[in-house]
Structures are given as structure tokens and as C-alpha cells.
Design a protein around this motif. Structure first.
Motif, PDB file in Angstrom:
ATOM      1  N   ASP A 117      75.907  43.631 -28.951  1.00 41.65           N
ATOM      2  CA  ASP A 117      77.160  43.055 -29.447  1.00 41.65           C
ATOM      3  C   ASP A 117      78.270  44.097 -29.447  1.00 41.65           C
ATOM      4  N   ILE A 118      77.955  45.285 -29.952  1.00 39.01           N
ATOM      5  CA  ILE A 118      78.959  46.350 -30.047  1.00 39.01           C
ATOM      6  C   ILE A 118      79.428  46.772 -28.663  1.00 39.01           C
ATOM      7  N   ALA A 119      78.491  46.867 -27.719  1.00 43.74           N
ATOM      8  CA  ALA A 119      78.863  47.245 -26.352  1.00 43.74           C
ATOM      9  C   ALA A 119      79.761  46.178 -25.729  1.00 43.74           C
ATOM     10  N   ARG A 120      79.413  44.902 -25.943  1.00 44.62           N
ATOM     11  CA  ARG A 120      80.217  43.810 -25.382  1.00 44.62           C
ATOM     12  C   ARG A 120      81.618  43.798 -25.987  1.00 44.62           C
ATOM     13  N   ILE A 121      81.710  43.946 -27.300  1.00 45.44           N
ATOM     14  CA  ILE A 121      83.026  43.957 -27.965  1.00 45.44           C
ATOM     15  C   ILE A 121      83.843  45.150 -27.490  1.00 45.44           C
ATOM     16  N   GLY A 122      83.203  46.301 -27.360  1.00 44.39           N
ATOM     17  CA  GLY A 122      83.920  47.477 -26.871  1.00 44.39           C
ATOM     18  C   GLY A 122      84.497  47.264 -25.478  1.00 44.39           C
ATOM     19  N   TYR A 123      83.707  46.630 -24.608  1.00 44.09           N
ATOM     20  CA  TYR A 123      84.191  46.332 -23.258  1.00 44.09           C
ATOM     21  C   TYR A 123      85.372  45.367 -23.306  1.00 44.09           C
ATOM     22  N   GLN A 124      85.258  44.331 -24.141  1.00 45.22           N
ATOM     23  CA  GLN A 124      86.325  43.335 -24.234  1.00 45.22           C
ATOM     24  C   GLN A 124      87.616  43.944 -24.784  1.00 45.22           C
ATOM     25  N   VAL A 125      87.495  44.817 -25.780  1.00 41.75           N
ATOM     26  CA  VAL A 125      88.688  45.496 -26.306  1.00 41.75           C
ATOM     27  C   VAL A 125      89.315  46.368 -25.223  1.00 41.75           C
ATOM     28  N   GLY A 126      88.470  47.086 -24.493  1.00 40.59           N
ATOM     29  CA  GLY A 126      88.985  47.932 -23.418  1.00 40.59           C
ATOM     30  C   GLY A 126      89.732  47.142 -22.364  1.00 40.59           C
ATOM     31  N   GLN A 127      89.200  45.975 -22.001  1.00 44.28           N
ATOM     32  CA  GLN A 127      89.870  45.127 -21.014  1.00 44.28           C
ATOM     33  C   GLN A 127      91.219  44.638 -21.529  1.00 44.28           C
ATOM     34  N   TYR A 128      91.270  44.319 -22.806  1.00 45.43           N
ATOM     35  CA  TYR A 128      92.542  43.856 -23.382  1.00 45.43           C
ATOM     36  C   TYR A 128      93.574  44.976 -23.368  1.00 45.43           C
ATOM     37  N   LEU A 129      93.160  46.190 -23.728  1.00 47.24           N
ATOM     38  CA  LEU A 129      94.100  47.314 -23.716  1.00 47.24           C
ATOM     39  C   LEU A 129      94.583  47.602 -22.300  1.00 47.24           C
ATOM     40  N   LEU A 130      93.708  47.390 -21.329  1.00 49.22           N
ATOM     41  CA  LEU A 130      94.130  47.549 -19.934  1.00 49.22           C
ATOM     42  C   LEU A 130      95.172  46.493 -19.572  1.00 49.22           C
ATOM     43  N   HIS A 131      94.994  45.270 -20.089  1.00 49.65           N
ATOM     44  CA  HIS A 131      95.977  44.209 -19.832  1.00 49.65           C
ATOM     45  C   HIS A 131      97.362  44.628 -20.337  1.00 49.65           C
ATOM     46  N   LEU A 132      97.401  45.308 -21.492  1.00 48.87           N
ATOM     47  CA  LEU A 132      98.693  45.710 -22.042  1.00 48.87           C
ATOM     48  C   LEU A 132      99.428  46.667 -21.104  1.00 48.87           C
ATOM     49  N   LYS A 133      98.673  47.388 -20.288  1.00 43.74           N
ATOM     50  CA  LYS A 133      99.287  48.400 -19.441  1.00 43.74           C
ATOM     51  C   LYS A 133     100.003  47.808 -18.234  1.00 43.74           C
ATOM     52  N   ILE A 134      99.987  46.483 -18.092  1.00 44.47           N
ATOM     53  CA  ILE A 134     100.783  45.889 -17.015  1.00 44.47           C
ATOM     54  C   ILE A 134     102.268  45.913 -17.378  1.00 44.47           C
ATOM     55  N   PHE A 135     102.586  46.145 -18.656  1.00 44.65           N
ATOM     56  CA  PHE A 135     103.980  46.197 -19.090  1.00 44.65           C
ATOM     57  C   PHE A 135     104.453  47.641 -19.005  1.00 44.65           C
TER      58      PHE A 135
END
Length: 228
Positions: A117-135
Motif C-alpha cells: 500500500d505504501i509503495a503504491r501510494i508513494g508512486y501515485q503521489v510522485g506521479q501527481y507531483l510530476l503532473h504539476l511540473k507541466i506548469f
């Protein structure tokens, strides 16, 4: 003369008092208290109220949320954003009412989560932070144009004699500002050699500057959104 119609209670006193206690349960409860007179309250089950001392520019939090919602509009894979319903200044206080993000904080959920669970959540948070970098922005600044002062990197200086932050446009600007808090502790050759090793900070992208377990919202072992 006694009253013709005496008032009789509809329920026994004990029951009345018990019901009054139930009815008096608060629907507003304190969720968090932070240094500097900052509070977050739950308003029922659907909203939160953020209270802080008013400082010029603190309205930028509302602008940040509107910016993210506009940038991710129409995307089905976007985690939840705590939408702002109201914001106002009242004397020396500033208030924001937001819709609550579902789930619970990762901090509260950790005891019930396994390694997967922790690994999956960590990956999902990382992907979201990467999404922010499109701005991307040509300058390093807050959304309202003020210079950035980040608690972890660009800390408020002890006094104005050390210099001041500015809106950065280059890696040298960033390095100069990062060095303000240590420049008086090193001789100049050592300081210059140290700052020359700073990696590039470009491109300047939109960032969440306070990612920790208390601001990560999860449900059923999955990441739902960032708050604060």
C-alpha cells in the motif's frame, strides 16, 4: 390564583437533559493547529475552515487552488483538489472555507497500511507531483508575483542586512538566494566554490512546498489528493 393551565414537561427531566447533551454535540471541531496562529477546523462532514493571521499576500493560497483546478480541468485521472467555497478577511484574520477531500491523511492511515500500500501510494503521489511540473514559468515567483520564500530552502532571514529575496530568472539568481543564509559563515572562496556546485533549478515549475504524511489524503490504500 394558580394558573389554569399548568406547564407539564413532555419528557422526564433526565431524558430531556440527555437529549440536550446530544443536540449540543459540536459539528465544528479542530483538526490541526500550527505555529503562527493557524488553525484548520472541520465543518460537519463536507467542509473545512482554515483560519490564519492576515498578512499581505496570504490570499495567494486561493489563487493557487484556482490555478490547479483550471490546469487540470477535464482530466479524469486528476486527484481531488480542496475546492474553495469562500474566502474573506476579518480584521487581522483570514479565513478560507473549502470542500473536504475524501478519506484520511496518510499520517492517520499508516498503522493500517502494508508495504505494498505504501509503495503504491508513494508512486501515485510522485506521479501527481510530476503532473504539476507541466506548469512552467520563466521566473521563480509566487503566483501573485512575489518572491518565493520556502521554509525548507529559502528561509526568512534573521535581519534585512543579509540581503533579500527577489524574483529569480536564472540559476545564478537561485544560487545567490539559497546562499543568503550561509554567506556570512564561510570565507568567500569556499562559499563561491560551494555555490558553483549547485545543480540547475530550471525549468521553474509549479510545486507543492509542504508534502508530508499529514497533507497526503488516502482511501482504500490509494492516493486521493494533496491538501494545504
Amino acid at each position: 390564583m394558580p394558573a389554569r393551565f399548568q406547564c407539564k414537561p413532555l419528557v422526564a427531566p433526565e431524558a430531556s437533559e440527555s437529549q440536550a447533551q446530544l443536540d449540543a454535540q459540536p459539528s465544528c471541531r479542530l483538526l490541526a493547529q500550527k505555529p503562527g496562529g493557524r488553525f484548520t477546523w472541520a465543518l460537519g462532514d463536507g467542509y473545512t475552515l482554515k483560519e490564519r493571521r492576515y498578512e499581505p499576500g496570504c490570499e495567494v493560497e486561493v489563487a493557487n487552488i484556482s490555478f490547479i483546478m483550471g490546469g487540470f480541468a477535464g482530466r479524469l485521472d486528476t486527484p481531488q483538489v480542496p475546492e474553495v467555497e469562500l474566502s474573506w478577511r476579518d480584521g487581522d484574520k483570514f479565513f478560507i472555507v473549502q470542500r473536504q477531500v475524501e478519506g484520511e491523511s496518510l499520517e492517520d492511515a499508516l498503522p493500517t497500511l502494508g508495504p505494498d500500500d505504501i509503495a503504491r501510494i508513494g508512486y501515485q503521489v510522485g506521479q501527481y507531483l510530476l503532473h504539476l511540473k507541466i506548469f512552467i514559468s520563466p521566473v521563480m515567483a509566487k503566483r501573485d508575483g512575489r518572491p518565493v520564500n520556502n521554509f525548507h530552502l529559502l528561509k526568512p532571514l534573521p535581519d534585512s542586512s543579509s540581503g533579500s529575496y527577489s524574483v529569480g530568472t536564472s540559476d545564478s539568481d537561485l544560487a545567490s538566494m539559497l546562499g543568503l543564509s550561509i554567506a556570512d559563515r564561510l570565507d568567500k572562496p569556499t562559499f563561491d566554490a560551494f555555490m558553483a556546485k549547485m545543480p540547475s533549478g530550471q525549468p521553474f515549475t509549479f510545486s507543492h512546498s509542504d508534502v508530508h504524511e499529514g497533507n497526503i489524503m488516502v482511501k482504500d490504500g490509494n492516493f486521493l489528493g494533496l491538501v494545504d
